[in-house]
Enzyme design. Structure first.
Site, mmCIF file in Angstrom:
data_model
loop_
_atom_site.group_PDB
_atom_site.id
_atom_site.type_symbol
_atom_site.label_atom_id
_atom_site.label_comp_id
_atom_site.label_asym_id
_atom_site.label_seq_id
_atom_site.Cartn_x
_atom_site.Cartn_y
_atom_site.Cartn_z
ATOM 1 N N HIS A 184 -5.141 6.591 9.387
ATOM 2 C CA HIS A 184 -4.119 7.158 8.497
ATOM 3 C C HIS A 184 -3.438 8.388 9.095
ATOM 4 O O HIS A 184 -2.411 8.825 8.574
ATOM 5 C CB HIS A 184 -4.736 7.529 7.151
ATOM 6 C CG HIS A 184 -5.186 6.363 6.337
ATOM 7 N ND1 HIS A 184 -4.359 5.311 6.011
ATOM 8 C CD2 HIS A 184 -6.403 6.069 5.793
ATOM 9 C CE1 HIS A 184 -5.036 4.428 5.289
ATOM 10 N NE2 HIS A 184 -6.283 4.855 5.150
ATOM 11 N N ASP B 93 -8.957 -2.859 8.428
ATOM 12 C CA ASP B 93 -9.359 -2.004 7.319
ATOM 13 C C ASP B 93 -8.675 -2.475 6.036
ATOM 14 O O ASP B 93 -7.551 -3.002 6.072
ATOM 15 C CB ASP B 93 -8.963 -0.555 7.627
ATOM 16 C CG ASP B 93 -9.579 0.451 6.687
ATOM 17 O OD1 ASP B 93 -10.558 1.107 7.085
ATOM 18 O OD2 ASP B 93 -9.079 0.594 5.549
ATOM 19 N N HIS C 103 -7.303 -0.692 3.842
ATOM 20 C CA HIS C 103 -6.076 0.086 3.657
ATOM 21 C C HIS C 103 -5.196 -0.009 4.905
ATOM 22 O O HIS C 103 -5.696 -0.063 6.025
ATOM 23 C CB HIS C 103 -6.420 1.554 3.400
ATOM 24 C CG HIS C 103 -7.311 1.771 2.219
ATOM 25 N ND1 HIS C 103 -8.683 1.859 2.321
ATOM 26 C CD2 HIS C 103 -7.021 1.911 0.903
ATOM 27 C CE1 HIS C 103 -9.206 2.056 1.122
ATOM 28 N NE2 HIS C 103 -8.218 2.087 0.249
ATOM 29 N N ASP D 221 -14.279 -1.794 4.596
ATOM 30 C CA ASP D 221 -14.081 -1.621 3.166
ATOM 31 C C ASP D 221 -13.450 -2.821 2.473
ATOM 32 O O ASP D 221 -13.075 -2.734 1.293
ATOM 33 C CB ASP D 221 -13.280 -0.342 2.874
ATOM 34 C CG ASP D 221 -12.117 -0.122 3.818
ATOM 35 O OD1 ASP D 221 -11.864 -0.980 4.684
ATOM 36 O OD2 ASP D 221 -11.459 0.928 3.703
#
Length: 343
Positions: free
Chosen positions: A160, A196, A198, A285
């Site tokens: 991120h 991931d 996200h 995740d």
């Protein structure tokens, strides 16, 4: 498979985060890495190495000098302002506000160099992030030197973080730093596949205008999930990078069978691009019991993820990103790595 890890990465130990409008216990905590390291040892994945120290030049090849200097000097400025607790930003230069003046005050600097209020900074954040970047580069070097694969147990995660901002628990973009280091050391084409839950908004933004690093991401639809403002299917690169970014946003509740077509499509792009090294941003995740995510992978599905990635037959660097179901994190991570090794 060789694993790279530094205990310095455990020194960043946030107590709280801001989530759902509340101050809650932090989920990106040192035990994430400790659980993975224990599983690597228990299942005898392979030798474990301390990372080399590559200095700050590889980090500054990806991140702006102003941002790196901010992180390095943050705690001194924070404590000089009379603050002692971990720090959260609360104001940002959005839309009609000016982003060009660099504030003198630490609260202004926090807003300038961040993307969210949920990522605390502390006295050891810079040292841990630097160690995490060195872990990523060392794993990349192992593969460039002839290993079929290597695992960088990176923590804090990185995908991120943009060129000049932190967020999503990320400070230095480990995957981007490793990819740039490989390019700077003679490789012509590198690919990053982000699995991931996200979207890897920071990685995408760093390479969006380039054709020498292919970025592929499979993730939860940003209309429904963090980071909300990047990761849509129509984002495919710009200028020289047009066509070298690909996104597969998927609905909440996606399980392995619904995920598989997107993964197969991403693997086809790898076969077309033919990178010399693949970097996998290995978020865990997508797991059905992850406390902040909404996909439905089982632990067994992570074996299948690793097997599928092995079919591309590309030298591969695995770098840990997210995953917050701590008790299962080590199992799920090593399942991917063993699945890759056994094919």
């Amino acid at each position: 498979m060789k694993t790279v890890f530094s205990g310095v990465q455990l020194s960043h130990a946030p107590k709280h985060e801001i989530s759902d409008g509340e101050l809650k216990p932090a989920v990106e905590i040192p035990s994430r890495a400790e659980m993975v390291l224990a599983a690597v040892k228990q299942r005898r994945l392979g030798d474990i190495f301390e990372p080399d120290d590559f200095g700050m030049r590889p980090v500054r090849r990806v991140h702006s000098d102003g941002y790196v200097d901010f992180l390095e000097g943050f705690w001194e400025k924070w404590t000089a302002a009379g603050r002692q607790s971990e720090a959260f930003p609360f104001v940002w230069p959005v839309r009609s506000l000016r982003a060009d003046p660099v504030p003198d005050h630490i609260d202004g600097l926090l807003g300038r160099y961040s993307m969210d209020a949920g990522t605390p900074l502390g006295g050891h954040t810079f040292a841990a992030a630097k160690a995490s970047a060195n872990t990523a580069i060392t794993a990349a070097k192992l593969v460039m030197d002839g290993e079929k694969s290597a695992f960088g147990l990176c923590r804090p995660p990185g995908h991120h973080a943009g060129a000049d901002f932190f967020g999503g628990y990320c400070f230095f973009n480990n995957a981007a730093i490793a990819a740039q280091w490989l390019r700077d050391n003679g490789l012509a084409r590198v690919a990053i596949l982000d699995v991931d839950y996200h979207h890897g908004n920071g990685t995408q933004s760093i390479f969006y205008g380039r054709s020498d690093v292919l970025f592929l991401s499979i993730h939860a639809d940003p209309r429904q999930e963090y980071p909300y403002f990047l990761g849509h299917a129509d984002e495919t690169g710009e200028q020289a990078g047009t066509g070298f970014t690909r996104n597969w946003p998927l609905p909440l509740g996606t399980d392995w069978q619904a995920y598989l077509p997107a993964l197969e499509d991403a693997c086809r792009w790898l076969l077309v691009y033919r990178p010399e090294v693949l970097i996998v941003s290995l978020g865990l995740d997508c797991f059905e019991k992850d406390p902040i995510s909404g996909f439905k992978f089982t632990s067994e599905d992570f074996f299948d993820l690793g097997r599928k990635l092995s079919f591309a037959d590309i030298p591969t660097v695995f770098l840990m990103e997210g995953g917050y179901a701590i008790e299962a994190l080590g199992t799920n991570c090593v399942n991917v790595l063993e699945g890759f090794e056994t094919g």
